[in-house]
Write a protein that holds these residues in place. Structure first.
Motif, short mmCIF file in Angstrom:
data_model
loop_
_atom_site.label_atom_id
_atom_site.label_comp_id
_atom_site.label_asym_id
_atom_site.label_seq_id
_atom_site.Cartn_x
_atom_site.Cartn_y
_atom_site.Cartn_z
N GLN B 8 15.63 7.18 52.11
CA GLN B 8 17.00 7.66 52.03
C GLN B 8 18.01 6.56 52.31
N ILE B 9 17.63 5.63 53.16
CA ILE B 9 18.54 4.52 53.44
C ILE B 9 18.77 3.72 52.15
N ILE B 10 17.67 3.51 51.45
CA ILE B 10 17.79 2.76 50.20
C ILE B 10 18.64 3.51 49.18
N MET B 11 18.51 4.83 49.20
CA MET B 11 19.25 5.62 48.22
C MET B 11 20.76 5.47 48.36
N LYS B 12 21.22 5.05 49.52
CA LYS B 12 22.65 4.84 49.72
C LYS B 12 23.10 3.72 48.79
N GLN B 13 23.79 4.06 47.77
CA GLN B 13 24.42 3.14 46.82
C GLN B 13 24.31 1.65 47.10
N THR B 14 23.11 1.08 47.05
CA THR B 14 23.05 -0.37 47.06
C THR B 14 23.14 -0.82 45.62
N THR B 15 23.87 -1.88 45.39
CA THR B 15 23.97 -2.37 44.02
C THR B 15 23.25 -3.70 43.91
N CYS B 16 22.77 -3.94 42.71
CA CYS B 16 21.96 -5.12 42.44
C CYS B 16 22.81 -6.38 42.56
N PHE B 17 22.28 -7.38 43.25
CA PHE B 17 22.99 -8.64 43.43
C PHE B 17 23.19 -9.34 42.09
N HIS B 18 22.27 -9.12 41.18
CA HIS B 18 22.33 -9.83 39.90
C HIS B 18 23.21 -9.11 38.87
N CYS B 19 22.93 -7.81 38.63
CA CYS B 19 23.63 -7.15 37.52
C CYS B 19 24.63 -6.09 37.97
N GLY B 20 24.63 -5.71 39.24
CA GLY B 20 25.63 -4.76 39.72
C GLY B 20 25.29 -3.31 39.50
N ASP B 21 24.14 -3.03 38.87
CA ASP B 21 23.71 -1.64 38.72
C ASP B 21 23.24 -1.11 40.07
N SER B 22 23.24 0.22 40.21
CA SER B 22 22.77 0.74 41.49
C SER B 22 21.25 0.68 41.52
N CYS B 23 20.72 0.36 42.69
CA CYS B 23 19.27 0.19 42.82
C CYS B 23 18.67 1.55 43.16
N THR B 24 17.84 2.11 42.29
CA THR B 24 17.24 3.41 42.57
C THR B 24 15.72 3.32 42.73
N THR B 25 15.02 3.37 41.59
CA THR B 25 13.56 3.48 41.69
C THR B 25 12.86 2.22 42.18
N ASP B 26 13.13 1.10 41.49
CA ASP B 26 12.36 -0.11 41.81
C ASP B 26 13.16 -1.07 42.69
N HIS B 27 13.67 -0.57 43.77
CA HIS B 27 14.49 -1.43 44.61
C HIS B 27 13.67 -2.57 45.22
N ILE B 28 14.13 -3.80 45.02
CA ILE B 28 13.41 -4.96 45.55
C ILE B 28 14.36 -5.72 46.46
N ILE B 29 13.86 -6.14 47.62
CA ILE B 29 14.66 -7.01 48.46
C ILE B 29 14.03 -8.38 48.45
N PHE B 30 14.80 -9.37 48.05
CA PHE B 30 14.27 -10.72 47.93
C PHE B 30 15.34 -11.70 48.41
N ASP B 31 14.95 -12.62 49.27
CA ASP B 31 15.90 -13.62 49.76
C ASP B 31 17.13 -12.94 50.39
N ASN B 32 16.91 -11.83 51.06
CA ASN B 32 17.97 -11.06 51.70
C ASN B 32 18.97 -10.45 50.73
N LYS B 33 18.58 -10.32 49.49
CA LYS B 33 19.49 -9.73 48.52
C LYS B 33 18.83 -8.56 47.82
N ASP B 34 19.65 -7.60 47.37
CA ASP B 34 19.11 -6.41 46.71
C ASP B 34 19.03 -6.63 45.20
N PHE B 35 17.92 -6.19 44.62
CA PHE B 35 17.78 -6.26 43.17
C PHE B 35 17.31 -4.91 42.66
N CYS B 36 17.81 -4.53 41.46
CA CYS B 36 17.50 -3.21 40.95
C CYS B 36 16.16 -3.20 40.23
N CYS B 37 15.70 -4.35 39.81
CA CYS B 37 14.43 -4.36 39.09
C CYS B 37 13.82 -5.76 39.17
#
Lengths: 62, 800
Positions: B8-37
């Protein structure tokens, strides 16, 4: 020969030189894209800046 | 449940550091940044490895997710195709210009111009932001064109290569107007300087001594202006006379000609200084107006036909070998391999494979159609499920879709048949000026014959309709720019005039008044319990099927329960269990509903614990503000909807739209064209609003064709204007603004008539001095430009 002729010749030569410069500028494509150069001129330094940033980040993550 | 909280924490509107889309299913955290895929993460990885992370500093989330393009660019190994695409190729070095639709910010420019950091064999790369193109020079022995394109795709900048690029490699740019503007500006400035001494000083010793030098220099400067810069006015006037049309260029050409001849005669016979200053100034201002009006949107093309949609190459199967061949080389009987997401370029017969063809380009029908081997496939369809093999039935030009373009309407230029406001006025104006000139000359012939010719030419000079010719370009040009900022892009300024005359508006349905992005789903059946709803959303969450994804987005987010078991049956449905409950979601057969009623809509059926519950039916979702827009439009316009779809939405539309709106369904592309033609023959001025290729004929036939586009970078058919979908509800305001613009033009005509009357007073009384012409002419032009610019800006501020 009056000085007027000399002045006229000089002024027209200068004007024509500028005109040629303008034609050359158009020919080389300077007027084809009037947006990108305005952005590009601000770059150049970025690559140098990122390097120190990068090392700081790496130290932090280690 | 700790897992649930984490999710549920992840579900809170995190947006992808690269493309700005919201991260839903395949949320990846890399180098302290959020990625959507994974794709976005990989691009970041590439950039950070090469010290290019500054990409993210210039603009927030500038990137795009790279697409899976396995085998898509194999055709770039074909020597013939490389030769066609490159603009320079000597075996070692190649230069290619690629269109990259994703170019949208300064980060894009920066990363693309630093391509050599990613691959040292790229010697130079230069972005043209306006045209969204990238020009790359590279060592072709080290990196092939295909590798270059794959590299661009890997970093999220996939180039768009279509049949249209086939011959554009060696295109030349037209810069004639800039040259002409430069020449006339140059001459204007110099002539002004040279004529200044004679404005005020008369019969002064030094002036008398040198005036001939000054005058002949002015003559020399005016030559290129008359014979080069003003060329177009003479040509257009000649064409107008030939077709018996008194256009605005006739009095202009006449004015220029009279100015030049009279001035030359004056200096030859030492009668006066001539009007070279007014002459060069006039041409300079006129060209400036033309330049202002001509600037359009480089990155949009309004002339597209099927060529911009079709691929440049296709894979041919020859004795079990796959060879990429050019689309133009397809012959009858060729076996072709069509991969997933590829377009079928020719009519043909399906040999094998699971064909699920999306014909939305051709027919406007939104649902993909299933085909079995032996069925006929039409060109223009897009394969959406795996690879298929087909046999070509004929060449590209002869297919069902491409034949639409053989209709005469595509060869007609809409502007030809249209009389602009300026030309309508100039008809009367020319007649009036000529009669005033003759009357005045006749009068002076009686009173003082020596002045007659002087007066005749003076009238023609002063009446030269510079201000009239400038009012329309500056008003429309400025409004064109204001519209552009509001995401309403017009092909040229005359579209505004045509838009102001519209009385009938015809809309396409799918993609035009409905949104492609959003859809609505309605549930019919037994009410689901809270537990069942939670299970439903949790199960949907695991599936990547497009219907599951959109249904998941529509449904309210319930508490996520963790599933004990999850299965996905391709082409049928999904199955999930949690605790003691199980759920089946999918086709009617899959969930165990025996009889299948004929459905017009896409539906997803649901059963829990093997008991049938009900179904979610998907409806098109109409654009925001649709009903309000139609209500305001109905007062002033006749409205109709022409749809290529079936009439399943008839009842819904009737509820939404004003009752007198005509609703017509099952229209083929040609039917739409004929429908519009029929209305035009009855005297209607038709505005067509459409989106797909299936509307191309209707858009071309209508007086104004507007293409609606969700993403203006994606390709829309040939049209007069492109409207961003988010501004759809503003359509009425844009039409109103066009009407106001016409009023502004009319007011500035009034102003310029006043100037003309003042000028004519001097001309008729035979006292037109060069200095008066030199003051009056720029004064009238500049005041008209200021008036129209301010008026249109005020108008623009009121628009949203």
């Amino acid at each position: 020969m009056s000085v007027i002729y000399v002045l006229l010749t000089i002024s027209i030569i200068i004007a024509v030189l500028f005109f040629i410069a303008f034609i050359k500028a158009v020919k080389s494509g300077q007027y084809d894209d009037d947006y990108t150069p305005s952005v590009r001129i601000l770059f150049e330094d970025e690559l140098v800046k990122t390097k120190p940033n990068k090392t700081i980040k790496k130290q932090k993550s280690n | 449940m700790p897992l649930g909280i984490y999710e549920q924490i992840i579900m809170k509107q995190t947006t992808c550091f690269h493309c700005g889309d919201s991260c839903t299913t395949d949320h990846i955290i890399f180098d302290n940044k959020d990625f959507c895929c994974h794709g976005c993460k990989t691009v970041y990885d590439i950039f950070s490895e090469n010290d290019l992370t500054c990409y993210y500093d210039l603009q927030q989330s500038p990137g795009a997710t790279p697409k899976d393009i396995q085998g898509k660019y194999d055709f770039l190994t074909n020597e013939n195709i490389i030769e066609k695409l490159t603009e320079f190729n000597d075996g070692n070095n190649q230069i290619v210009t690629l269109t990259i639709p994703h170019i949208h910010c300064s980060s894009c420019i920066w990363i693309l111009e630093n391509l050599n950091k990613l691959n040292p064999n790229i010697t130079a790369s230069q972005v043209n932001f306006g045209k969204k193109t990238l020009r790359v020079t590279y060592k072709s022995k080290e990196i092939s064109l295909k590798e270059l394109v794959l590299l661009l795709n890997r970093i999220g900048y996939e180039p768009y290569i279509s049949l249209e690029d086939f011959n554009t490699g060696k295109n030349k740019v037209n810069r004639r107007l800039i040259y002409k503007l430069g020449v006339s500006g140059f001459a204007f400035g110099n002539v002004m300087f040279l004529s200044f001494p004679e404005y005020f000083e008369v019969e002064e010793f030094w002036l008398d001594q040198y005036k001939n030098v000054f005058r002949w220099l002015m003559f020399a400067f005016s030559l290129p202006v008359v014979f080069y810069a003003a060329q177009d006015y003479f040509i257009s006037a000649y064409k107008g006379l030939k077709s018996k049309l008194l256009n605005i260029d006739i009095p202009i050409a006449l004015g220029i000609l009279v100015l030049f001849i009279r001035s030359t005669i004056e200096i030859v016979f030492d009668l006066g200084t001539g009007f070279f200053d007014s002459l060069t100034g006039l041409v300079f201002f006129l060209l400036l107006g033309k330049f202002f009006q001509q600037r359009t949107y480089n990155f949009l093309s309004f002339e597209r036909d099927y060529k911009s949609y079709f691929p440049i190459a296709v894979t041919k199967i020859d004795y079990n070998k796959e060879i990429p061949i050019q689309v133009y080389d397809i012959k009858k009987g060729d076996r072709l391999l069509i991969r997933n997401e590829e377009l079928i370029p020719v009519d043909g017969i399906l040999i094998n494979g699971n064909a699920n063809i999306d014909y939305s380009f051709v027919t406007g029908e939104s649902e993909a159609i299933k085909k079995t081997s032996g069925d006929k496939l039409f060109a223009g369809g897009k394969q959406t499920a795996g690879s298929i093999e087909m046999e070509a039935l004929n060449a590209v030009e002869q297919s069902y879709l491409t034949q639409l373009w053989s209709n005469d309407i595509f060869n007609k230029n809409k502007e030809d048949g249209f009389t602009s406001l300026t030309n309508a006025i100039s008809k009367r104006f020319t007649v009036a000026v000529l009669s005033i000139a003759t009357l005045a000359t006749a009068y002076w012939l009686v009173v003082d014959a020596s002045k007659a010719i002087n007066v005749f030419t003076a009238v023609l000079i002063i009446a030269c309709p510079c201000a009239i010719a400038l009012s329309a370009p500056f008003t429309l040009g400025n409004l064109l720019r204001i519209f552009g900022k509001l995401k309403f892009y017009l092909k040229n300024a005359s579209v505004i005039e045509q838009l102001a005359k519209i009385d009938t508006i015809i809309f396409d349905k799918t993609g035009t008044i409905t949104s492609n992005k959003e859809s609505k789903a309605a549930y019919i059946g037994e009410t689901l319990s809270t537990e069942e709803e939670a299970l439903l959303t949790s199960t949907l969450r695991h599936s990547n099927h497009p219907l599951s994804r959109s249904l998941y987005d529509i449904l309210q987010k319930n508490d996520i329960v963790s599933l004990n078991h999850f299965e996905e049956h391709l082409g049928q449905g999904i199955y999930g269990t949690s605790n003691s409950n199980s759920i089946k979601i999918g086709s009617a057969n899959y969930v165990g509903k025996s009889q299948q009623d004929t459905e017009l809509h896409t539906a997803v059926h649901i059963s829990t614990n093997n008991a049938y519950k009900g179904k979610f039916t998907f409806y098109n979702s109409y654009r925001k503000g649709l009903s309000k827009l139609f209500k305001t439009l109905k007062k002033d316009f006749d409205l109709a909807i022409l749809s290529g779809d079936n009439d399943s939405e008839l009842e819904n539309l009737k509820k939404l739209l004003p009752s007198k709106t005509k609703l017509i369904f099952n229209q083929k592309p040609n039917d739409k064209l004929e429908y519009i033609k029929h209305h035009q023959n009855n005297g209607a001025n038709v505005l067509m609003v459409g989106d797909g290729l299936n509307d191309a004929g209707a858009l071309a036939q209508s007086d104004v064709g507007i293409a609606i586009s969700e993403n203006i970078n994606v390709f829309s058919p040939a049209c007069d204007a492109i409207l961003d979908a988010s501004k759809f509800d503003q359509l009425h305001n844009y039409i109103k603004a066009s009407k106001t613009a016409i009023k502004i033009i009319k007011w500035s005509f009034v102003c310029s008539f006043i100037y003309n009357v003042i000028g004519l007073y001097f001309a008729i009384t035979g006292q037109l001095m060069p200095v008066i012409a030199a003051i009056l002419m720029p004064l009238s032009s500049i005041s008209i430009v200021i008036f129209t610019t301010i008026a249109t800006n005020v108008l623009g501020r009121r628009l949203k």
